[in-house]
Design an enzyme around this catalytic site. Structure first.
Site, short mmCIF file in Angstrom:
data_model
loop_
_atom_site.label_atom_id
_atom_site.label_comp_id
_atom_site.label_asym_id
_atom_site.label_seq_id
_atom_site.Cartn_x
_atom_site.Cartn_y
_atom_site.Cartn_z
N HIS A 90 2.06 3.29 5.39
CA HIS A 90 1.93 2.98 6.82
C HIS A 90 0.45 2.88 7.21
CE1 HIS A 90 2.81 3.45 11.21
NE2 HIS A 90 1.61 4.03 11.18
N GLU A 91 -0.35 3.86 6.79
CA GLU A 91 -1.78 3.85 7.13
C GLU A 91 -2.51 2.70 6.44
OE1 GLU A 91 -2.75 5.59 9.54
OE2 GLU A 91 -0.92 6.76 9.66
N HIS B 110 -2.52 -0.52 8.44
CA HIS B 110 -3.57 -0.66 9.45
C HIS B 110 -4.84 -1.24 8.82
CE1 HIS B 110 -1.24 1.31 12.50
NE2 HIS B 110 -1.19 2.45 11.86
N GLU C 122 1.89 -0.28 15.39
CA GLU C 122 2.51 0.80 14.62
C GLU C 122 3.86 0.36 14.05
OE1 GLU C 122 1.14 3.55 13.80
OE2 GLU C 122 -0.65 3.39 15.05
#
Length: 423
Positions: free
Chosen positions: A278-279, A282, A358
């Site tokens: 997930h990170e 970004h 997100e």
């Protein structure tokens, strides 16, 4: 006139407090739709009865404090203006400061100190609340130390911004907001560059992940995503909280992905890898840079609006607020009042953009790891450790949530699983 404005302000605040209390504690029904009861989204399937009760209580009180503090800040600036404290601070600045820079330092210090004292009750209530509900593990002395670091950093930033801003106001009363916006660009980039290596370490210790087996798994995942892996750090948050978190910070050579040690201690490796994916999203999708551009564009509009409203307010209420001119430091509380209101008004927009990013990061994590079970379990654990609501009220979501709700995040995973199964 001053008395009328003060009574009106206090009355509106009391009415707002009553509305928010009724909205959160009376009118909201926490019951999930019948089709979601018993599914992985239903908190009753992964929380005990006591945890469910604590989650509802903690979330509602925390949300109530948030909504009460915002208009309290507006009242704070309003009463500074009505009681002429801005003019008092300005007089002290002129008495003890010869240079404009020193005057700005004295004025902003007085304002920051008064703000620290007046908002201390809210900060202390939030601290004791999180302590009583088992979220915070931080002792009072450590919490006060962080508060003092906040004070000095916030004052230094306010002093720098005010010194430059009022210099521009004196030099160019009509176009100051354009020049201020142009200066914001390098300042924002510089701040984001130094934050991970200068500011964040003032609060916690950062170091490379110590679990080498897990580090190798993260390196493999990063390689799959095409991301340099040297930007992954661990931070010792267990000294302060039981909550879990991970985030992306910094830009350029100082960009890094940060994992709290609580996350490393509480989650299984596959769940940590899901969070890492997930990170990494970004990083891959350049959300930090996109967010920075969006912030600067919004700031351009807000500075223009602030300039117009500031002039209008001083023309109409300048005598009542003891403000001689826009260029006077005594106008700063009025400027901050306008800025605070604009930030609150635009927060649903900025939060919506953040939630979109997100959600994209969640989808990327599912596609990269192909581990639906880890995703669901991760979000359930995040809900449990943070005593979060799975499906918060609409106003709370609009004004507080920069992430999708847990209901939305788990639904996304289940929809992806169903889509994959049908192929």
């Amino acid at each position: 006139m001053k008395k009328k404005i003060a009574i009106t302000g206090v009355s509106l605040y009391i009415l707002f407090c009553g509305f928010i209390y009724l909205y959160l504690f009376v009118f909201q029904d926490a019951t999930l739709p019948a089709n979601l009861v018993g599914t992985s989204i239903d908190p009753a399937t992964f929380l005990s009865r006591e945890e469910l009760l604590l989650s509802e209580q903690y979330s509602k009180i925390r949300d109530l404090l948030f909504f009460l503090e915002i208009p309290y800040e507006w009242l704070f600036y309003l009463f500074i203006l009505l009681f002429g404290l801005g003019k008092v601070f300005y007089r002290w600045a002129n008495e003890y400061g010869k240079l404009e820079l020193l005057k700005s330092a004295i004025f902003t210090f007085c304002l920051s100190l008064l703000s620290f004292v007046c908002f201390f009750p809210f900060r202390y209530i939030r601290y004791t609340l999180s302590k009583n509900y088992g979220i915070s593990t931080q002792d009072f002395s450590s919490w006060m130390r962080d508060g003092m670091i906040d004070f000095w950093i916030n004052w230094l930033m306010l002093f720098f911004v005010v010194a430059v801003l009022y210099w521009l106001l004196r030099k160019s009363p009509k176009r100051w907001w354009i020049y201020a916006w142009l200066l914001t660009i390098p300042f924002t980039i510089f701040y984001m560059y130094i934050q991970p290596v200068v500011i964040d370490p003032l609060y916690n210790d950062f170091y490379p992940i110590q679990n080498k087996a897990l580090e190798n798994k993260i390196l493999d995942l990063a390689g799959t995503a095409g991301i340099p892996a040297e930007h992954v750090y661990e931070v010792n948050m267990s000294e302060k909280t039981n909550a879990l978190n991970a985030y992306v910070t910094g830009i350029g050579a100082n960009a890094r992905i940060v994992l709290w040690d609580t996350t490393l201690n509480r989650l299984a490796d596959n769940e940590i890898l899901f969070i890492m994916a997930h990170e990494m999203a970004h990083y891959v999708e350049k959300h930090i840079y996109i967010g920075m551009v969006g912030y600067l564009l919004l700031l351009f509009v807000c500075l223009f609006v602030v300039g117009k409203l500031l002039n209008l307010a001083i023309k109409k209420y300048g005598e009542i607020f003891a403000i001689d001119s826009v260029q006077s430091l005594s106008s700063l509380p009025l400027l901050l009042l306008i800025v605070s209101m604009l930030l609150f008004a635009t927060s649903p927009l900025t939060n919506a953009v953040s939630r979109y990013q997100e959600m994209r990061a969640d989808r990327y994590a599912i596609e990269l790891t192909q581990d639906v079970e880890a995703g669901v379990e991760t979000f359930q654990e995040l809900t449990k450790t943070g005593l979060s609501q799975v499906d918060p009220p609409a106003l709370v979501k609009w004004f507080r949530y920069g992430h999708p709700t847990m209901k939305e995040r788990i639904l996304l995973i289940e929809q992806y699983e169903n889509t994959t199964d049908n192929k």
